[in-house]
Design an enzyme around this catalytic site. Structure first.
Site, PDB file in Angstrom:
ATOM      1  N   LYS A   3       0.849  -1.205   0.000  1.00 48.28           N
ATOM      2  CA  LYS A   3       0.000   0.000   0.000  1.00 48.28           C
ATOM      3  C   LYS A   3       0.879   1.248   0.000  1.00 48.28           C
ATOM      4  CE  LYS A   3      -3.859  -2.514   1.934  1.00 48.28           C
ATOM      5  NZ  LYS A   3      -4.644  -2.959   3.080  1.00 48.28           N
TER       6      LYS A   3
ATOM      7  N   GLN B 130      -4.775  -1.581   9.161  1.00 42.73           N
ATOM      8  CA  GLN B 130      -4.632  -2.908   8.559  1.00 42.73           C
ATOM      9  C   GLN B 130      -5.253  -3.997   9.448  1.00 42.73           C
ATOM     10  OE1 GLN B 130      -3.292  -3.586   5.408  1.00 42.73           O
ATOM     11  NE2 GLN B 130      -4.150  -5.594   5.855  1.00 42.73           N
TER      12      GLN B 130
ATOM     13  N   ASP C  19     -11.180   2.816   3.467  1.00 48.35           N
ATOM     14  CA  ASP C  19     -11.539   1.411   3.249  1.00 48.35           C
ATOM     15  C   ASP C  19     -13.064   1.247   3.120  1.00 48.35           C
ATOM     16  OD1 ASP C  19      -9.494  -0.436   2.933  1.00 48.35           O
ATOM     17  OD2 ASP C  19      -8.979  -0.430   5.062  1.00 48.35           O
TER      18      ASP C  19
END
Ligand code: NAP
Length: 282
Positions: free
Chosen positions: A52, A96, A119
């Site tokens: 990422k 994460q 997200d």
């Protein structure tokens, strides 16, 4: 003869656009930044976080890593998120998953400000997706829609079957296919006679997490097969849910693993970060 859906090619094309837009914002004096939080020592999480950060670098997004110890408490993580929510350099916050067991994952995801929730896991953003009025789309399903568009695969009027009903893949996938005017069925572990449902699919999306789960007898001739699964086979090699070698000949289009859905997921995270940055500029 089947065609391979090349996720790397689609991702590269989308990233070029993102890079140009990030550059334009930067020339107008607005930098774009993503905070990436990793808790503990999960090796897979470290690989995802590094990818990422690499993606951010490629398109000119600044990334700020926050690496916290395995024994971090929910309160400690919440206090970091509160700080990042207020930080004007930070447009997006990514935490994460999975988090260590002592941390209340839902509480943490709910604490991320919805306008920085790149997200799209916050209930506010989930709600927006339900009513079709959204800023952020969950990265994996949004990446799949981009791939279908890139290959001119129409969803409208098609029988779409999604296997898997998770909050991050299956359910939002169902909503996005519906938004494209597909006729959508969602299946799960309690679905009776799964094969009879999947055999109807013009577009079949598998998000189960079991290697070799989708076999040729479950697939209709000429179907588009999208494999979200990321599994390890007996030899430890990365593979999807689909028995690729036997299924591919029945398909009009199919995604490989690796090189299919995976590259699109990070790309859509970058796209959501760009959207957040544009919104913050306003
Ligand atoms: P998950 O939360 O474990 O969900 C799996 C789903 O599969 C559940 O809804 C489960 O049904 C269903 N399922 C399990 N066994 C089944 C069976 N025998 N028949 C029908 N349905 C069955 O997984 P996830 O987070 O959605 O992820 C799914 C896969 O996608 C994993 O391999 C993950 O690593 C991968 N993934 C890849 C990407 C990417 O970027 N490529 C992104 C996210 C996830 P129940 O609900 O009834 O239990």
């Amino acid at each position: 003869m089947y065609k391979l859906i090349d996720g790397k090619e689609v991702a590269a094309a989308v990233r070029e656009n993102i890079k140009a837009e990030v550059e334009k914002l930067s020339q107008e004096g607005k930098s774009t930044g993503l905070a990436v939080i990793i808790v503990g020592n999960n090796p897979a999480s470290r690989v995802y976080v590094n990818n990422k950060k690499k993606g951010c670098e490629q398109v000119g997004i600044r990334s700020f890593e926050y690496a916290l110890g395995e024994d971090t408490s929910t309160e400690e993580l919440l206090s970091l998120i509160e700080k990042l929510n207020r930080d004007s350099e930070v447009d997006g916050i990514l935490c994460q998953l999975p988090l260590p067991g002592q941390i209340d994952e839902q509480k943490v995801l709910n604490a991320i400000s919805p306008d920085k929730d790149v997200d799209a896991f916050h209930p506010v953003n989930t709600g927006h997706i339900m009513i079709g009025d959204h800023s952020f789309l969950p990265c994996t399903p949004a990446g799949i829609i981009e791939m279908l568009k890139y290959y001119d695969i129409a969803v409208e009027g098609k029988e779409c079957v999604v296997i898997g009903r998770s909050n991050i893949v299956g359910k939002p996938m169902m909503m996005l296919l519906l938004e494209q005017n597909g006729t959508v069925t969602i299946c799960h572990s309690r679905t009776a006679d799964l094969k009879s449902v999947t055999k109807r699919a013009d577009i079949l999306v598998s998000a189960v997490g079991k290697a070799g789960f989708v076999t040729a007898d479950m697939v209709k001739e000429g179907a588009v097969v999208i494999d979200v699964g990321m599994n390890r086979n007996a030899e430890g090699k990365l593979c999807g849910d689909v028995d690729f070698e036997n299924v591919k000949e029945k398909c009009s289009y199919i995604t490989p693993v690796p090189g299919g859905v995976g590259p699109m997921t990070i790309t859509m995270l970058l796209n959501n970060t760009l959207t957040a940055s544009k919104n913050h500029k306003k």
